[in-house]
Design an enzyme around this catalytic site. Structure first.
Site, PDB file in Angstrom:
ATOM      1  N   ASP A  67       1.383  -1.311  -0.009  1.00 33.03           N
ATOM      2  CA  ASP A  67       0.105   0.205  -0.167  1.00 33.03           C
ATOM      3  C   ASP A  67       0.585   1.261   0.249  1.00 33.03           C
ATOM      4  O   ASP A  67       2.032   1.809   0.221  1.00 33.03           O
ATOM      5  CB  ASP A  67      -0.676   0.306   1.015  1.00 33.03           C
ATOM      6  CG  ASP A  67      -0.422  -0.356   2.643  1.00 33.03           C
ATOM      7  OD1 ASP A  67       1.273  -0.601   2.668  1.00 33.03           O
ATOM      8  OD2 ASP A  67      -0.808  -1.242   3.703  1.00 33.03           O
ATOM      9  N   ASN A 137      -7.500  -2.503  14.267  1.00 34.49           N
ATOM     10  CA  ASN A 137      -9.012  -3.509  14.147  1.00 34.49           C
ATOM     11  C   ASN A 137      -8.900  -4.897  13.036  1.00 34.49           C
ATOM     12  O   ASN A 137      -9.596  -4.835  12.403  1.00 34.49           O
ATOM     13  CB  ASN A 137      -9.295  -1.944  13.214  1.00 34.49           C
ATOM     14  CG  ASN A 137      -8.296  -2.005  12.188  1.00 34.49           C
ATOM     15  OD1 ASN A 137      -7.797  -2.361  12.367  1.00 34.49           O
ATOM     16  ND2 ASN A 137      -9.063  -0.548  11.400  1.00 34.49           N
ATOM     17  N   HIS A 139      -7.207  -4.719  10.622  1.00 33.01           N
ATOM     18  CA  HIS A 139      -6.501  -4.453   8.435  1.00 33.01           C
ATOM     19  C   HIS A 139      -5.298  -5.236   8.233  1.00 33.01           C
ATOM     20  O   HIS A 139      -4.902  -5.513   9.304  1.00 33.01           O
ATOM     21  CB  HIS A 139      -6.869  -2.807   8.429  1.00 33.01           C
ATOM     22  CG  HIS A 139      -5.393  -2.406   8.711  1.00 33.01           C
ATOM     23  ND1 HIS A 139      -5.854  -1.065   9.200  1.00 33.01           N
ATOM     24  CD2 HIS A 139      -4.379  -2.585   9.044  1.00 33.01           C
ATOM     25  CE1 HIS A 139      -4.611  -0.817   9.931  1.00 33.01           C
ATOM     26  NE2 HIS A 139      -3.477  -1.824   9.828  1.00 33.01           N
ATOM     27  N   GLU A 144      -9.157  -1.907   5.260  1.00 29.48           N
ATOM     28  CA  GLU A 144     -10.555  -1.776   6.740  1.00 29.48           C
ATOM     29  C   GLU A 144     -11.252  -2.495   6.463  1.00 29.48           C
ATOM     30  O   GLU A 144     -11.769  -2.991   5.541  1.00 29.48           O
ATOM     31  CB  GLU A 144     -10.396  -0.247   7.178  1.00 29.48           C
ATOM     32  CG  GLU A 144      -9.419   0.694   6.707  1.00 29.48           C
ATOM     33  CD  GLU A 144      -8.176   0.733   8.008  1.00 29.48           C
ATOM     34  OE1 GLU A 144      -8.523   0.157   8.687  1.00 29.48           O
ATOM     35  OE2 GLU A 144      -8.493   1.915   8.303  1.00 29.48           O
TER      36      GLU A 144
HETATM   37  C1  F6R Z   1       1.445  -1.566   6.232  1.00 29.14           C
HETATM   38  C2  F6R Z   1       0.205  -2.434   6.554  1.00 29.14           C
HETATM   39  C3  F6R Z   1      -0.527  -1.813   7.572  1.00 29.14           C
HETATM   40  C4  F6R Z   1       0.031  -2.070   8.836  1.00 29.14           C
HETATM   41  C5  F6R Z   1      -0.136  -2.279  10.580  1.00 29.14           C
HETATM   42  C6  F6R Z   1       0.556  -2.714  11.054  1.00 29.14           C
HETATM   43  O1  F6R Z   1       1.786  -1.301   4.635  1.00 29.14           O
HETATM   44  O2  F6R Z   1       0.028  -2.799   5.242  1.00 29.14           O
HETATM   45  O3  F6R Z   1      -1.405  -3.360   7.577  1.00 29.14           O
HETATM   46  O4  F6R Z   1       0.688  -3.499   8.490  1.00 29.14           O
HETATM   47  O5  F6R Z   1      -0.985  -0.925  10.157  1.00 29.14           O
HETATM   48  O6  F6R Z   1       1.439  -1.333  11.161  1.00 29.14           O
HETATM   49  P1  F6R Z   1       2.346  -1.203  12.334  1.00 29.14           P
HETATM   50  O7  F6R Z   1       3.077  -2.516  12.001  1.00 29.14           O
HETATM   51  O8  F6R Z   1       2.916   0.168  12.246  1.00 29.14           O
HETATM   52  O9  F6R Z   1       1.462  -1.871  13.886  1.00 29.14           O
END
Ligand code: F6R
Length: 267
Positions: A67, A137, A139, A144
């Site tokens: 992403d 959450n 995701h 989301e």
């Molecule tokens: C980032 C992504 C997100 C993160 C998630 C956890 O490329 O796709 O899904 O993996 O938000 O983020 P951290 O590791 O910062 O807790």
């Protein structure tokens, strides 16, 4: 689905690097799906160290990131382009033309960009190994809660929770994106193998729902229960709400014994 519980974030990174190393040894043209955020940082550091020790090479590897934010230039310090360059790509021997990260600014046609990203993945033969993190959450990527199982790369509007979680990376008063372009659930589930990394107590609830909860679009990571070859690679803290922990330890123990047996008999 396999759940591997390691003692701490460093052992999670070590174990994940071993999976990647083995895959690369078998197939140097590996198509690797990558994630950003805090969780994979230790893994990237480990891979860089292995590369510096000449135990790994990424020369013929192709990568696809999950992403990118909408509205940040690729040289913006909070963009995922910048993150990947600074935390991984510039330290290894990867050919930058083989590193794909979706990018869409407000002037571009998001549908066309998303379609091209999907096409690029297809042209490369699909993702062999996808690395994921998980949001509080549930995701994965920026899919989301309420994301469709059949979604492909597209624009997603971030939830308040995700915006709040990621605000730690932005200075006060600095523009923080509220939308992102992300691989869809179907794009992720099409990967041949998936490793989801999670560390810390703040991820424990999401991990429990994803692994043991009902499959629901309310927790997108729970859709991984449909995937044939997903490994949840988590630390003790992130595993703290799992109900069947002793079973996961037992399975991992037996799996490692079998793997070692086959590897020894291969020599
Ligand atoms: C980032 C992504 C997100 C993160 C998630 C956890 O490329 O796709 O899904 O993996 O938000 O983020 P951290 O590791 O910062 O807790």
């Amino acid at each position: 689905m396999q759940v591997i519980i390691s003692s701490d974030p460093q052992s999670v990174a070590d174990r994940a690097s071993l999976f990647i190393k083995r895959k690369l040894e078998k197939n140097p043209q590996l198509i690797l799906g990558l994630s950003t955020g805090s969780t994979p940082l230790k893994l990237y550091q480990k891979l860089i160290n292995l590369y510096k020790k000449q135990l790994m090479s990424f020369k013929t590897t192709t990568t696809f990131n999950l992403d990118e934010y909408i509205g940040l230039a690729s040289d913006h310090p909070q963009s995922y382009h910048y993150f990947m360059k600074e935390n991984f790509f510039k330290h290894i021997d990867i050919n930058l033309t083989n590193t794909y990260i979706p990018q869409c600014n407000q002037k571009q046609n998001p549908f066309l960009i998303a379609e091209t990203y999907e096409e690029n993945i297809k042209q490369c033969g699909g993702i062999d190994l996808q690395i994921l993190g998980i949001g509080r959450n549930g995701h994965i990527g920026f899919n989301e809660p309420s994301s469709s199982l059949s979604s492909k790369t597209r624009i997603k509007t971030l939830t308040k929770e995700t915006i709040a979680d990621n605000s730690r990376f932005f200075k006060q008063g600095e523009f923080q994106p509220i939308q992102a372009i992300t691989m869809g659930m179907q794009t992720i589930l099409a990967a041949k193998m998936i490793i989801l990394l999670a560390t810390g107590k703040h991820k424990a609830e999401a991990v429990q729902k994803a692994v043991e909860g009902p499959v629901s679009a309310s927790c997108p990571a729970s859709l991984l229960q449909f995937h044939q070859h997903t490994v949840f690679l988590i630390d003790e803290d992130a595993s703290s709400q799992l109900k069947n922990k002793s079973y996961y330890y037992h399975v991992d123990d037996l799996t490692q014994k079998i793997e070692n047996l086959y590897r020894l008999s291969d020599i």
